[in-house]
Design a protein around this motif. Structure first.
Motif, mmCIF file in Angstrom:
data_model
loop_
_atom_site.group_PDB
_atom_site.id
_atom_site.type_symbol
_atom_site.label_atom_id
_atom_site.label_comp_id
_atom_site.label_asym_id
_atom_site.label_seq_id
_atom_site.Cartn_x
_atom_site.Cartn_y
_atom_site.Cartn_z
ATOM 1 N N PHE A 194 36.556 2.723 40.390
ATOM 2 C CA PHE A 194 37.616 2.561 41.373
ATOM 3 C C PHE A 194 37.077 1.881 42.614
ATOM 4 O O PHE A 194 35.891 1.903 42.896
ATOM 5 N N LEU A 195 37.999 1.262 43.350
ATOM 6 C CA LEU A 195 37.606 0.562 44.564
ATOM 7 C C LEU A 195 37.013 1.555 45.549
ATOM 8 O O LEU A 195 37.571 2.613 45.786
ATOM 9 N N GLY A 196 35.896 1.176 46.139
ATOM 10 C CA GLY A 196 35.180 2.078 47.008
ATOM 11 C C GLY A 196 33.956 2.626 46.324
ATOM 12 O O GLY A 196 33.090 3.206 46.951
ATOM 13 N N LYS B 8 39.960 -5.692 52.279
ATOM 14 C CA LYS B 8 41.395 -5.484 52.490
ATOM 15 C C LYS B 8 42.206 -6.145 51.386
ATOM 16 O O LYS B 8 43.177 -5.584 50.878
ATOM 17 N N VAL B 9 41.803 -7.359 51.017
ATOM 18 C CA VAL B 9 42.508 -8.046 49.932
ATOM 19 C C VAL B 9 42.359 -7.268 48.637
ATOM 20 O O VAL B 9 43.341 -7.027 47.916
ATOM 21 N N LEU B 10 41.140 -6.851 48.322
ATOM 22 C CA LEU B 10 40.911 -6.102 47.093
ATOM 23 C C LEU B 10 41.683 -4.790 47.074
ATOM 24 O O LEU B 10 42.222 -4.379 46.053
ATOM 25 N N GLN B 11 41.753 -4.119 48.210
ATOM 26 C CA GLN B 11 42.417 -2.822 48.268
ATOM 27 C C GLN B 11 43.931 -2.934 48.197
ATOM 28 O O GLN B 11 44.599 -2.031 47.703
ATOM 29 N N GLN B 12 44.482 -4.041 48.698
ATOM 30 C CA GLN B 12 45.933 -4.116 48.842
ATOM 31 C C GLN B 12 46.624 -5.093 47.897
ATOM 32 O O GLN B 12 47.844 -5.060 47.767
ATOM 33 N N ALA B 13 45.873 -5.954 47.249
ATOM 34 C CA ALA B 13 46.503 -6.958 46.388
ATOM 35 C C ALA B 13 47.214 -6.295 45.212
ATOM 36 O O ALA B 13 46.728 -5.319 44.634
ATOM 37 N N ALA C 175 36.309 -9.979 38.757
ATOM 38 C CA ALA C 175 37.761 -9.816 38.879
ATOM 39 C C ALA C 175 38.082 -8.339 39.033
ATOM 40 O O ALA C 175 37.611 -7.505 38.258
ATOM 41 N N VAL C 176 38.874 -8.020 40.054
ATOM 42 C CA VAL C 176 39.374 -6.665 40.250
ATOM 43 C C VAL C 176 40.882 -6.712 40.019
ATOM 44 O O VAL C 176 41.602 -7.412 40.728
ATOM 45 N N VAL C 177 41.327 -5.982 39.013
ATOM 46 C CA VAL C 177 42.706 -6.107 38.536
ATOM 47 C C VAL C 177 43.482 -4.841 38.878
ATOM 48 O O VAL C 177 43.217 -3.768 38.335
ATOM 49 N N ALA C 178 44.435 -4.980 39.795
ATOM 50 C CA ALA C 178 45.247 -3.839 40.203
ATOM 51 C C ALA C 178 46.626 -3.862 39.566
ATOM 52 O O ALA C 178 47.307 -2.849 39.503
ATOM 53 N N GLY C 179 47.044 -5.031 39.108
ATOM 54 C CA GLY C 179 48.369 -5.156 38.513
ATOM 55 C C GLY C 179 48.418 -6.403 37.657
ATOM 56 O O GLY C 179 47.506 -7.226 37.665
ATOM 57 N N ASP C 180 49.483 -6.524 36.899
ATOM 58 C CA ASP C 180 49.628 -7.682 36.031
ATOM 59 C C ASP C 180 49.752 -8.960 36.849
ATOM 60 O O ASP C 180 50.372 -8.975 37.921
ATOM 61 N N ALA C 181 49.166 -10.019 36.336
ATOM 62 C CA ALA C 181 49.290 -11.318 36.987
ATOM 63 C C ALA C 181 50.713 -11.830 36.844
ATOM 64 O O ALA C 181 51.363 -11.628 35.818
ATOM 65 N N GLY C 182 51.193 -12.506 37.888
ATOM 66 C CA GLY C 182 52.485 -13.155 37.795
ATOM 67 C C GLY C 182 52.332 -14.532 37.180
ATOM 68 O O GLY C 182 51.259 -14.914 36.710
ATOM 69 N N ALA D 232 35.087 -8.050 34.733
ATOM 70 C CA ALA D 232 36.437 -7.624 35.101
ATOM 71 C C ALA D 232 36.506 -6.100 35.126
ATOM 72 O O ALA D 232 35.968 -5.422 34.239
ATOM 73 N N LEU D 233 37.160 -5.567 36.143
ATOM 74 C CA LEU D 233 37.362 -4.133 36.295
ATOM 75 C C LEU D 233 38.788 -3.873 36.749
ATOM 76 O O LEU D 233 39.375 -4.683 37.466
ATOM 77 N N GLY D 234 39.319 -2.745 36.362
ATOM 78 C CA GLY D 234 40.640 -2.353 36.826
ATOM 79 C C GLY D 234 40.560 -1.396 37.986
ATOM 80 O O GLY D 234 39.530 -0.745 38.209
ATOM 81 N N THR D 235 41.642 -1.292 38.728
ATOM 82 C CA THR D 235 41.718 -0.317 39.824
ATOM 83 C C THR D 235 43.168 0.063 40.053
ATOM 84 O O THR D 235 44.075 -0.746 39.871
ATOM 85 N N ARG D 236 43.353 1.315 40.444
ATOM 86 C CA ARG D 236 44.685 1.773 40.848
ATOM 87 C C ARG D 236 44.758 1.979 42.352
ATOM 88 O O ARG D 236 45.736 2.501 42.863
ATOM 89 N N HIS D 237 43.690 1.602 43.056
ATOM 90 C CA HIS D 237 43.622 1.767 44.512
ATOM 91 C C HIS D 237 43.683 3.225 44.933
ATOM 92 O O HIS D 237 43.955 3.526 46.078
#
Length: 286
Positions: free
Chosen positions: A120-122, A272-277, A137-144, A107-112
């Motif tokens: 970071f992504l990229g 695109k999904v990873l960058q924008q999710a 897992a690439v985590v950009a925000g909290d799961a709903g 698991a890794l985090g990203t702020r895009h």
């Protein structure tokens, strides 16, 4: 080994990844391994530069502080899990890929934004997601608390993603939304090319029936998972992201490093999904 590996650097983004990894470890009955990677090497273009020892010690201490803080967050998030925390020096992507060989997921985090101190992504996230042997897992925000969303195509590559998506939906006790786009052209574009609305409806209905037949076996294995089929003409990444929004529990995409989900390869649709999710994305290799 049944352990989830999470890379941290002390940023808010990596803290979000720790929370996701801790909750997932609790659901899966796995341990959590927290790793802080620091790099004090110089490039070949600065052969005479020597990093002072006190600087190295300060960088190492920053990494130690980051993993200790992450361990505290993990235990607060999921008190029942076993947490191991450590630091090491080296290239972050290489370290995570090597350690990840013995993990059930990374698991890794990203702020895009490309400011995640290397994670970071990229850069690290893309390298790890593209080359890891297992789940990333690439985590950009909290799961709903909404459904698990999975992209499905007609290739064998998405089978691994579909199977994992069903499993995650069952673990999280949420519905599953299976998204299939039978053409990357949206309805307006098809109308513009002279395809009548009735024909678009017919093709969507046929694709919906085929998708239902394909997923029937998985539904049999997970009878308690409610499945919604979304079949439409649209660009694949947009369709998945629209289905997930900000409330999905998780997006699952398939990859073999070079393909999957009809172009859902890192560098194309999956990127695109990873960058924008705005919710966590789980990349599953076939």
């Amino acid at each position: 080994m049944n352990a989830i590996l999470v890379g941290v650097d002390g940023s808010e983004a990596s803290t979000g990844a720790v929370r996701w990894a801790a909750r997932t470890a609790e659901l899966e009955g796995a341990e959590l391994k927290i790793i802080g990677v620091y790099d004090v090497r110089t490039s070949n273009y600065a052969p005479g530069l020597i990093i002072p020892q006190d600087v190295i010690e300060a960088v190492r201490q920053d990494a130690t502080d980051a993993v200790n803080a992450a361990a505290a967050v993990a235990k607060e998030t999921a008190p029942s899990i076993t947490v191991q925390a450590s630091i090491t020096d080296g290239d972050a992507a290489h370290v995570l890929l090597e350690l990840g060989k013995d993990a059930s997921a990374i698991a890794l985090g990203t702020r895009h934004l490309g400011t995640f101190r290397g994670l970071f992504l990229g850069s690290v996230s893309t390298s790890v997601a593209a080359h890891a042997h297992g789940r990333v897992a690439v985590v950009a925000g909290d799961a709903g608390d909404g459904p698990v969303v999975v992209g499905v195509d007609d290739s064998p590559v998405s089978d691994a993603a579909v199977a994992e998506a069903f499993r995650q939906a069952a673990l999280r006790d949420v519905p599953l939304v299976a998204v299939h786009t039978w053409t990357p052209l949206d309805a307006d574009a098809l109308h513009g090319y002279g395809i009548e609305p009735d024909e678009i409806t017919r093709m969507s209905e046929e694709a919906l029936e085929a998708l239902g037949e394909r997923l029937a076996g998985y539904s049999g294995d997970y009878p308690d998972v409610t499945v919604q089929h979304v079949v439409l003409p649209d660009e694949p990444a947009k369709a998945v992201l629209d289905a997930a929004g900000t409330g999905a529990s998780l997006i699952v995409v398939g990859s073999r490093g070079r393909g999957g989900f009809k172009g859902m390869l890192l560098g194309s649709t999956s990127q695109k999904v990873l960058q924008q999710a705005q919710v966590p994305v789980l990349v599953v290799r076939d």
